[in-house]
Design a protein around this motif. Structure first.
Motif, PDB file in Angstrom:
ATOM      1  N   PRO A 239      -1.193  -3.945  10.995  1.00 13.50           N
ATOM      2  CA  PRO A 239       0.002  -3.255  10.497  1.00 13.50           C
ATOM      3  C   PRO A 239       1.183  -4.212  10.416  1.00 13.50           C
ATOM      4  CG  PRO A 239      -1.036  -2.012  12.273  1.00 13.50           C
ATOM      5  CD  PRO A 239      -1.716  -3.352  12.231  1.00 13.50           C
ATOM      6  N   PRO A 240       2.117  -3.949   9.511  1.00 10.64           N
ATOM      7  CA  PRO A 240       3.303  -4.811   9.419  1.00 10.64           C
ATOM      8  C   PRO A 240       4.125  -4.720  10.696  1.00 10.64           C
ATOM      9  CG  PRO A 240       3.563  -2.832   8.081  1.00 10.64           C
ATOM     10  CD  PRO A 240       2.139  -2.858   8.526  1.00 10.64           C
ATOM     11  N   PRO A 241       4.775  -5.815  11.097  1.00 11.06           N
ATOM     12  CA  PRO A 241       5.565  -5.801  12.335  1.00 11.06           C
ATOM     13  C   PRO A 241       6.750  -4.846  12.272  1.00 11.06           C
ATOM     14  CG  PRO A 241       5.920  -7.834  11.104  1.00 11.06           C
ATOM     15  CD  PRO A 241       4.783  -7.128  10.442  1.00 11.06           C
ATOM     16  N   ASN A 244       6.711   1.637  12.689  1.00 11.64           N
ATOM     17  CA  ASN A 244       5.926   2.110  13.820  1.00 11.64           C
ATOM     18  C   ASN A 244       4.479   2.387  13.454  1.00 11.64           C
ATOM     19  OD1 ASN A 244       8.210   2.168  15.568  1.00 11.64           O
ATOM     20  ND2 ASN A 244       8.873   4.068  14.564  1.00 11.64           N
ATOM     21  N   SER A 245       4.021   1.877  12.310  1.00 11.78           N
ATOM     22  CA  SER A 245       2.675   2.200  11.854  1.00 11.78           C
ATOM     23  C   SER A 245       1.620   1.497  12.712  1.00 11.78           C
ATOM     24  CB  SER A 245       2.494   1.783  10.395  1.00 11.78           C
ATOM     25  OG  SER A 245       1.153   1.961  10.001  1.00 11.78           O
ATOM     26  N   SER A 246       0.514   2.188  12.904  1.00 15.89           N
ATOM     27  CA  SER A 246      -0.642   1.582  13.569  1.00 15.89           C
ATOM     28  C   SER A 246      -1.802   1.416  12.599  1.00 15.89           C
ATOM     29  CB  SER A 246      -1.087   2.462  14.746  1.00 15.89           C
ATOM     30  OG  SER A 246      -1.461   3.755  14.286  1.00 15.89           O
ATOM     31  N   CYS A 247      -1.531   1.585  11.289  1.00 22.14           N
ATOM     32  CA  CYS A 247      -2.584   1.573  10.273  1.00 22.14           C
ATOM     33  C   CYS A 247      -2.851   0.157   9.781  1.00 22.14           C
ATOM     34  CB  CYS A 247      -2.194   2.472   9.097  1.00 22.14           C
ATOM     35  SG  CYS A 247      -2.068   4.216   9.546  1.00 22.14           S
ATOM     36  N   ASP A 270       3.560   3.101   2.102  1.00 24.29           N
ATOM     37  CA  ASP A 270       3.108   3.620   3.396  1.00 24.29           C
ATOM     38  C   ASP A 270       1.902   2.818   3.880  1.00 24.29           C
ATOM     39  OD1 ASP A 270       2.205   5.020   5.578  1.00 24.29           O
ATOM     40  OD2 ASP A 270       1.808   6.896   4.501  1.00 24.29           O
ATOM     41  N   PRO A 271       2.004   2.119   5.001  1.00 23.44           N
ATOM     42  CA  PRO A 271       0.870   1.316   5.484  1.00 23.44           C
ATOM     43  C   PRO A 271      -0.402   2.119   5.722  1.00 23.44           C
ATOM     44  CG  PRO A 271       2.877   0.701   6.635  1.00 23.44           C
ATOM     45  CD  PRO A 271       3.193   1.941   5.850  1.00 23.44           C
ATOM     46  N   CYS A 272      -0.269   3.424   5.890  1.00 28.18           N
ATOM     47  CA  CYS A 272      -1.453   4.257   6.117  1.00 28.18           C
ATOM     48  C   CYS A 272      -2.114   4.706   4.820  1.00 28.18           C
ATOM     49  CB  CYS A 272      -1.083   5.483   6.952  1.00 28.18           C
ATOM     50  SG  CYS A 272      -0.541   5.071   8.640  1.00 28.18           S
ATOM     51  N   SER A 273      -1.477   4.460   3.696  1.00 23.57           N
ATOM     52  CA  SER A 273      -2.026   4.879   2.409  1.00 23.57           C
ATOM     53  C   SER A 273      -3.171   3.972   1.989  1.00 23.57           C
ATOM     54  CB  SER A 273      -0.931   4.858   1.342  1.00 23.57           C
ATOM     55  OG  SER A 273      -1.487   5.021   0.046  1.00 23.57           O
ATOM     56  N   GLN A 274      -4.119   4.544   1.251  1.00 25.82           N
ATOM     57  CA  GLN A 274      -5.217   3.750   0.695  1.00 25.82           C
ATOM     58  C   GLN A 274      -4.715   2.744  -0.328  1.00 25.82           C
ATOM     59  OE1 GLN A 274      -8.075   3.815   1.979  1.00 25.82           O
ATOM     60  NE2 GLN A 274      -9.035   5.819   2.125  1.00 25.82           N
ATOM     61  N   THR A 275      -3.556   2.976  -0.921  1.00 27.95           N
ATOM     62  CA  THR A 275      -3.023   2.074  -1.949  1.00 27.95           C
ATOM     63  C   THR A 275      -1.781   1.325  -1.448  1.00 27.95           C
ATOM     64  OG1 THR A 275      -1.708   3.861  -2.958  1.00 27.95           O
ATOM     65  CG2 THR A 275      -3.934   3.481  -3.833  1.00 27.95           C
ATOM     66  N   TYR A 276      -1.715   1.074  -0.141  1.00 27.91           N
ATOM     67  CA  TYR A 276      -0.581   0.337   0.414  1.00 27.91           C
ATOM     68  C   TYR A 276      -0.522  -1.062  -0.194  1.00 27.91           C
ATOM     69  CZ  TYR A 276       2.304  -2.138   3.835  1.00 27.91           C
ATOM     70  OH  TYR A 276       3.267  -2.912   4.434  1.00 27.91           O
ATOM     71  N   LYS A 277       0.631  -1.388  -0.764  1.00 29.64           N
ATOM     72  CA  LYS A 277       0.754  -2.627  -1.533  1.00 29.64           C
ATOM     73  C   LYS A 277       1.200  -3.835  -0.720  1.00 29.64           C
ATOM     74  CE  LYS A 277       5.484  -1.549  -3.065  1.00 29.64           C
ATOM     75  NZ  LYS A 277       6.323  -1.288  -4.265  1.00 29.64           N
ATOM     76  N   GLY A 278       1.514  -3.631   0.573  1.00 28.71           N
ATOM     77  CA  GLY A 278       2.003  -4.721   1.398  1.00 28.71           C
ATOM     78  C   GLY A 278       3.511  -4.721   1.476  1.00 28.71           C
ATOM     79  N   GLU A 279       4.035  -5.645   2.257  1.00 29.15           N
ATOM     80  CA  GLU A 279       5.487  -5.740   2.412  1.00 29.15           C
ATOM     81  C   GLU A 279       6.140  -6.529   1.295  1.00 29.15           C
ATOM     82  OE1 GLU A 279       7.025  -5.368   6.702  1.00 29.15           O
ATOM     83  OE2 GLU A 279       5.632  -7.063   6.713  1.00 29.15           O
ATOM     84  N   GLU A 280       5.374  -7.397   0.679  1.00 29.45           N
ATOM     85  CA  GLU A 280       5.888  -8.183  -0.441  1.00 29.45           C
ATOM     86  C   GLU A 280       4.710  -8.635  -1.283  1.00 29.45           C
ATOM     87  OE1 GLU A 280       6.243 -12.541   1.681  1.00 29.45           O
ATOM     88  OE2 GLU A 280       7.965 -11.180   1.806  1.00 29.45           O
TER      89      GLU A 280
END
Length: 442
Positions: A239-241, A244-247, A270-280
């Motif tokens: 998960p991104p630092p 509060n995500s744990s995904c 959303d880091p928990c989404s199947q299509t999470y694109k990352g932070e950048e």
């Protein structure tokens, strides 16, 4: 290109055992349903909002596919949605999918490889064996390493006059649960190797183009799907630092640095989404290596064709994915080539593949491979091909469908590769203009 791309692959002993099962998630009793939406997606999702479910692929205007756990079934059935069941017991379907129906003799010409799915280490061995069977016209390559340190291995093939021709780039297993894609990519590689010098059409492909083939873009996710969570999709990045995500995981096919943030419907934050694109853009090691490879090919001999193999739905999708009202100026050419490819596929077992621009045909995707490699990589042709099926099995495609799936794709590629230079052009490739960091407004 050889010095840039060649990274030795260390052979490892391929496992003969069934897939290991540490802490495997059980899907026993889960059901998978296809729910008709008929342009009422929001209404259907609102009804489903009280449930916990795993959403699979969906065609927004017609249906969505979801997996429901046993404790949610009564609530789901009470909604009275128009649905049919794809898997009565998903756990049983997964067990049947991984069951060995034959023993591969560890020979490249043993076609029983395509009777069943295989552990990751066996796939590595098989690809090394493919290269060893064609030593004078091939080399092992790598686009880098995954987050967990696995080599993103592949093969580079060429014809009699040596390497240096325009590139055909194929890759698969971007999404971990799409097991059929590696089998297709391997079969296409086998046909090129065995056909060279024995079949005039196949020989002409390798004499005209260099092939760069990567069967496992997301090796960490694939291994996780075999050992722990069959329906895992993303990579295995923590998960991104921030937040509060744990995904775990990012979607590698929403992470390319092209129109990464241009359409809120094209990916998730959303880091928990199947299509999470990352932070950048390109913040996955897998994507960083792929971007480097694409740019090297673009800047040397150029990219003639790119295909990103996925499942499922039976589509041949062209740019653009990020904008549903913006069309490439060579859309007619892409559409014609997709149409004749689809005709060839249909000749095998009558399977129909829908074709058209990715966004308007299916749904919006930002930061996708096809948009980057067409827009920034200047590929003449770029497609996503979604393999079988259209709603009977989805991601858990029975082993009995491996062989017909790979065979129909080879027929499609024979047509597509035969026509790249011969039918639709007036002298210049369709992606002739360089990308300077701005959007290509075709």
């Amino acid at each position: 290109m050889k010095s840039l791309l060649l990274i030795p692959l260390f052979l490892s002993l391929a496992s003969c055992a069934a897939f290991p099962k540490p802490n495997r998630i059980s899907y026993s009793g889960h059901k998978v349903f296809r729910i008709k939406t008929q342009h009422q997606l929001n209404s259907v999702l609102k009804k489903l909002s009280s449930l916990s479910f795993d959403q699979w692929n969906h065609d927004i205007t017609r249906h969505i596919d979801i997996a429901i756990s046993p404790d949610q079934l009564a609530k789901f059935e009470a909604l009275g949605l128009d649905a049919h069941c794809m898997h009565e017991d998903l756990g049983a379907s997964i067990a049947a999918e991984s069951r060995r129906t034959s023993v591969w003799k560890r020979q490249v010409n043993d076609s029983s490889w395509y009777n069943t799915y295989h552990p990751y280490e066996d796939h590595k061995q098989y690809f090394n064996d493919l290269q060893a069977s064609f030593p004078d016209n091939s080399e092992t390559i790598s686009s880098g390493t995954s987050y967990e340190g696995r080599d993103i291995f592949g093969i580079h093939l060429w014809g009699a006059e040596g390497p240096g021709k325009p590139a055909v780039l194929w890759h698969g297993t971007v999404h971990a649960r799409e097991w059929i894609t590696a089998m297709v990519v391997e079969y296409l590689t086998l046909q090129l190797i065995q056909g060279y010098g024995n079949d005039n059409v196949t020989t002409s492909f390798l004499d005209k183009y260099d092939f760069y083939i990567l069967p496992f873009v997301n090796p960490d996710g694939f291994v996780h799907s075999q050992t722990t969570e069959r329906l895992w999709r993303k990579n295995r990045q923590p998960p991104p630092p921030s937040g509060n995500s744990s995904c775990f995981g990012r979607d590698i096919n929403r992470n390319w640095p092209y129109e990464w943030n241009s359409n809120p419907l094209g990916a998730s934050t959303d880091p928990c989404s199947q299509t999470y694109k990352g932070e950048e853009p390109s913040d996955t090691p897998e994507n960083q290596g792929l971007v480097k490879l694409v740019n090297e090919l673009r800047d040397s001999s150029g990219i003639k064709l790119f295909i990103d193999w996925h499942s499922y739905g039976q589509y041949i999708l062209s740019p653009w994915g990020y904008n549903c009202t913006l069309y490439a100026d060579d859309l007619g050419q892409h559409t014609k080539l997709a149409a004749v490819t689809g005709d060839a596929i249909r000749e095998t077992e009558g399977k129909t593949f829908t074709f058209g621009p990715s966004c308007s045909t299916l749904y919006a995707t930002t930061g996708s491979s096809v948009d980057y490699i067409y827009g920034a990589g200047k590929a003449d042709w770029a497609y996503t091909i979604e393999l079988r099926d259209v709603g009977d099995f989805g991601f858990v495609l029975p082993p009995e469908q491996i062989r017909p799936s790979v065979e129909e794709q080879w027929l499609g590629q024979r047509v597509m590769l035969s026509l790249l230079d011969e039918v639709f052009f007036d002298g210049e490739g369709p992606a002739a203009s360089a990308w300077d960091g701005e959007v290509r407004n075709d």
